[in-house]
Design a protein around this motif. Sequence first.
Motif, PDB file in Angstrom:
ATOM      1  N   ALA A  38     -24.390  -5.408 -20.326  1.00  0.00           N
ATOM      2  CA  ALA A  38     -23.159  -5.515 -21.111  1.00  0.00           C
ATOM      3  C   ALA A  38     -23.104  -6.876 -21.787  1.00  0.00           C
ATOM      4  O   ALA A  38     -23.620  -7.863 -21.248  1.00  0.00           O
ATOM      5  N   LYS A  39     -22.501  -6.897 -22.957  1.00  0.00           N
ATOM      6  CA  LYS A  39     -22.258  -8.153 -23.658  1.00  0.00           C
ATOM      7  C   LYS A  39     -20.756  -8.412 -23.630  1.00  0.00           C
ATOM      8  O   LYS A  39     -19.995  -7.807 -24.377  1.00  0.00           O
ATOM      9  N   VAL A  40     -20.340  -9.304 -22.751  1.00  0.00           N
ATOM     10  CA  VAL A  40     -18.917  -9.550 -22.512  1.00  0.00           C
ATOM     11  C   VAL A  40     -18.362 -10.414 -23.643  1.00  0.00           C
ATOM     12  O   VAL A  40     -18.831 -11.526 -23.882  1.00  0.00           O
ATOM     13  N   ASP A  41     -17.353  -9.892 -24.336  1.00  0.00           N
ATOM     14  CA  ASP A  41     -16.765 -10.563 -25.497  1.00  0.00           C
ATOM     15  C   ASP A  41     -15.727 -11.579 -25.032  1.00  0.00           C
ATOM     16  O   ASP A  41     -14.559 -11.259 -24.832  1.00  0.00           O
ATOM     17  N   GLN A  42     -16.153 -12.817 -24.847  1.00  0.00           N
ATOM     18  CA  GLN A  42     -15.268 -13.873 -24.368  1.00  0.00           C
ATOM     19  C   GLN A  42     -14.413 -14.462 -25.500  1.00  0.00           C
ATOM     20  O   GLN A  42     -13.583 -15.336 -25.260  1.00  0.00           O
ATOM     21  N   HIS A  43     -14.613 -13.983 -26.706  1.00  0.00           N
ATOM     22  CA  HIS A  43     -13.952 -14.541 -27.886  1.00  0.00           C
ATOM     23  C   HIS A  43     -12.772 -13.686 -28.345  1.00  0.00           C
ATOM     24  O   HIS A  43     -12.020 -14.064 -29.234  1.00  0.00           O
ATOM     25  N   ARG A  44     -12.612 -12.532 -27.724  1.00  0.00           N
ATOM     26  CA  ARG A  44     -11.654 -11.547 -28.238  1.00  0.00           C
ATOM     27  C   ARG A  44     -10.206 -12.017 -28.135  1.00  0.00           C
ATOM     28  O   ARG A  44      -9.369 -11.678 -28.963  1.00  0.00           O
ATOM     29  N   PRO A  51      -7.509 -10.412 -24.088  1.00  0.00           N
ATOM     30  CA  PRO A  51      -8.927 -10.377 -23.719  1.00  0.00           C
ATOM     31  C   PRO A  51      -9.518  -8.970 -23.798  1.00  0.00           C
ATOM     32  O   PRO A  51      -8.809  -7.967 -23.898  1.00  0.00           O
ATOM     33  N   GLU A  52     -10.829  -8.935 -23.710  1.00  0.00           N
ATOM     34  CA  GLU A  52     -11.543  -7.662 -23.688  1.00  0.00           C
ATOM     35  C   GLU A  52     -11.056  -6.806 -22.525  1.00  0.00           C
ATOM     36  O   GLU A  52     -10.794  -7.298 -21.427  1.00  0.00           O
ATOM     37  N   VAL A  53     -10.925  -5.502 -22.772  1.00  0.00           N
ATOM     38  CA  VAL A  53     -10.510  -4.548 -21.746  1.00  0.00           C
ATOM     39  C   VAL A  53     -11.736  -3.753 -21.300  1.00  0.00           C
ATOM     40  O   VAL A  53     -12.568  -3.350 -22.123  1.00  0.00           O
ATOM     41  N   ILE A  54     -11.863  -3.545 -19.995  1.00  0.00           N
ATOM     42  CA  ILE A  54     -13.032  -2.863 -19.441  1.00  0.00           C
ATOM     43  C   ILE A  54     -12.753  -1.360 -19.351  1.00  0.00           C
ATOM     44  O   ILE A  54     -11.803  -0.936 -18.695  1.00  0.00           O
ATOM     45  N   TYR A  55     -13.581  -0.566 -20.018  1.00  0.00           N
ATOM     46  CA  TYR A  55     -13.530   0.888 -19.882  1.00  0.00           C
ATOM     47  C   TYR A  55     -14.504   1.277 -18.774  1.00  0.00           C
ATOM     48  O   TYR A  55     -15.720   1.129 -18.927  1.00  0.00           O
ATOM     49  N   CYS A  56     -13.971   1.735 -17.647  1.00  0.00           N
ATOM     50  CA  CYS A  56     -14.797   1.908 -16.440  1.00  0.00           C
ATOM     51  C   CYS A  56     -15.593   3.209 -16.419  1.00  0.00           C
ATOM     52  O   CYS A  56     -16.671   3.258 -15.797  1.00  0.00           O
ATOM     53  N   GLN A  57     -15.070   4.234 -17.050  1.00  0.00           N
ATOM     54  CA  GLN A  57     -15.729   5.538 -16.986  1.00  0.00           C
ATOM     55  C   GLN A  57     -17.145   5.435 -17.573  1.00  0.00           C
ATOM     56  O   GLN A  57     -17.327   4.955 -18.688  1.00  0.00           O
ATOM     57  N   GLY A  58     -18.142   5.865 -16.830  1.00  0.00           N
ATOM     58  CA  GLY A  58     -19.524   5.775 -17.287  1.00  0.00           C
ATOM     59  C   GLY A  58     -20.239   4.530 -16.805  1.00  0.00           C
ATOM     60  O   GLY A  58     -21.476   4.445 -16.913  1.00  0.00           O
ATOM     61  N   LYS A  59     -19.499   3.554 -16.302  1.00  0.00           N
ATOM     62  CA  LYS A  59     -20.113   2.347 -15.746  1.00  0.00           C
ATOM     63  C   LYS A  59     -20.223   2.497 -14.231  1.00  0.00           C
ATOM     64  O   LYS A  59     -19.412   3.175 -13.603  1.00  0.00           O
ATOM     65  N   THR A  60     -21.193   1.817 -13.636  1.00  0.00           N
ATOM     66  CA  THR A  60     -21.277   1.792 -12.180  1.00  0.00           C
ATOM     67  C   THR A  60     -20.237   0.820 -11.638  1.00  0.00           C
ATOM     68  O   THR A  60     -19.743  -0.058 -12.358  1.00  0.00           O
ATOM     69  N   LEU A  71     -15.111 -12.287 -16.642  1.00  0.00           N
ATOM     70  CA  LEU A  71     -13.841 -12.460 -17.352  1.00  0.00           C
ATOM     71  C   LEU A  71     -12.883 -13.348 -16.566  1.00  0.00           C
ATOM     72  O   LEU A  71     -12.109 -14.115 -17.147  1.00  0.00           O
ATOM     73  N   MET A  72     -12.936 -13.272 -15.242  1.00  0.00           N
ATOM     74  CA  MET A  72     -12.055 -14.084 -14.409  1.00  0.00           C
ATOM     75  C   MET A  72     -12.336 -15.571 -14.564  1.00  0.00           C
ATOM     76  O   MET A  72     -11.441 -16.400 -14.387  1.00  0.00           O
ATOM     77  N   GLU A  73     -13.563 -15.932 -14.903  1.00  0.00           N
ATOM     78  CA  GLU A  73     -13.912 -17.335 -15.050  1.00  0.00           C
ATOM     79  C   GLU A  73     -13.126 -18.008 -16.173  1.00  0.00           C
ATOM     80  O   GLU A  73     -12.970 -19.224 -16.184  1.00  0.00           O
ATOM     81  N   LYS A  74     -12.638 -17.212 -17.131  1.00  0.00           N
ATOM     82  CA  LYS A  74     -11.836 -17.745 -18.238  1.00  0.00           C
ATOM     83  C   LYS A  74     -10.344 -17.719 -17.912  1.00  0.00           C
ATOM     84  O   LYS A  74      -9.513 -17.980 -18.780  1.00  0.00           O
ATOM     85  N   ASN A  75     -10.006 -17.360 -16.672  1.00  0.00           N
ATOM     86  CA  ASN A  75      -8.603 -17.296 -16.238  1.00  0.00           C
ATOM     87  C   ASN A  75      -7.802 -16.289 -17.050  1.00  0.00           C
ATOM     88  O   ASN A  75      -6.611 -16.469 -17.329  1.00  0.00           O
ATOM     89  N   ASN A  76      -8.456 -15.227 -17.478  1.00  0.00           N
ATOM     90  CA  ASN A  76      -7.793 -14.192 -18.272  1.00  0.00           C
ATOM     91  C   ASN A  76      -7.084 -13.170 -17.403  1.00  0.00           C
ATOM     92  O   ASN A  76      -7.479 -12.911 -16.267  1.00  0.00           O
ATOM     93  N   ASN A  77      -6.041 -12.562 -17.961  1.00  0.00           N
ATOM     94  CA  ASN A  77      -5.540 -11.311 -17.399  1.00  0.00           C
ATOM     95  C   ASN A  77      -6.542 -10.222 -17.757  1.00  0.00           C
ATOM     96  O   ASN A  77      -7.064 -10.199 -18.870  1.00  0.00           O
TER      97      ASN A  77
END
Length: 248
Positions: A38-44, A51-60, A71-77
């Motif tokens: 995955a390429k986590v969009d830390q700029h969104r 912040p970027e929202v995680i769509y879980c369906q289809g992911k392990t 994402l938590m490292e940026k102190n995001n909700n």
Amino acid sequence: MEIEYLREILEGVKNGSVEVDDALTELKKLPFEDLGFAKVDQHRNIRNGYPEVIYCQGKTVEQVKKIVERLMEKNNNIMATRADIKCFEAIKEITDDAVYYEEARIVVVKKRDISKVSKMIAVITAGTADIPVAEEAAVTCETMGNRVERVYDVGVAGIHRLFARLDVIREANVLVVVAGMEGALASVVSGLVEKPVIAVPTSVGYGANFGGLSALLTMLNSCATGIGVVNIDNGFGAGFLASMINKL
């Protein structure tokens, strides 16, 4: 929060507490962070206000857990949509701030306060079977700092139920109308208000409903004005759009 993070890095370079090479490594992560799978969009958050929202369906479960950690490292909700209980339990292993909204299938990790909006969003369903999609919309709106009123099971089969809640419906600044079967409720609501209506077709219905296609086509072909339509069962998309409109 990314802007504050950037300022901290630059200040660290200025006062000598952060090495230049370390600062460059951190700055490279700002547009996105490549985890391989995955390429986590830390700029969104800078671009879109959330912040970027995680769509879980289809992911392990492990993939979801790793994305949440980054994402938590940026102190995001953080919001993780279409999450099951296994995803929630995995996220709970790395933070105590996680809350699972089972009906909405959303995990929310609240790391910081978000500014509240006084204007209200009404989330309305035609039937009880439409509530899971409606809850996805409602929880999304609430997580993004909006006040939400729920008006459930007021479909056209008993239209007097809708009229009994007109005070709430007409108070709303934005309305999200969730309906399966023939999807007529969005047209009715739009004819009663002067505010934007976001219509959400659901896959609820018998065979000729075609998994929500009949409701989608009804909403797209509505003669009522002021209706915008999202994809079938897309409560998250409706909630996000409603929040954006409500904050204008």
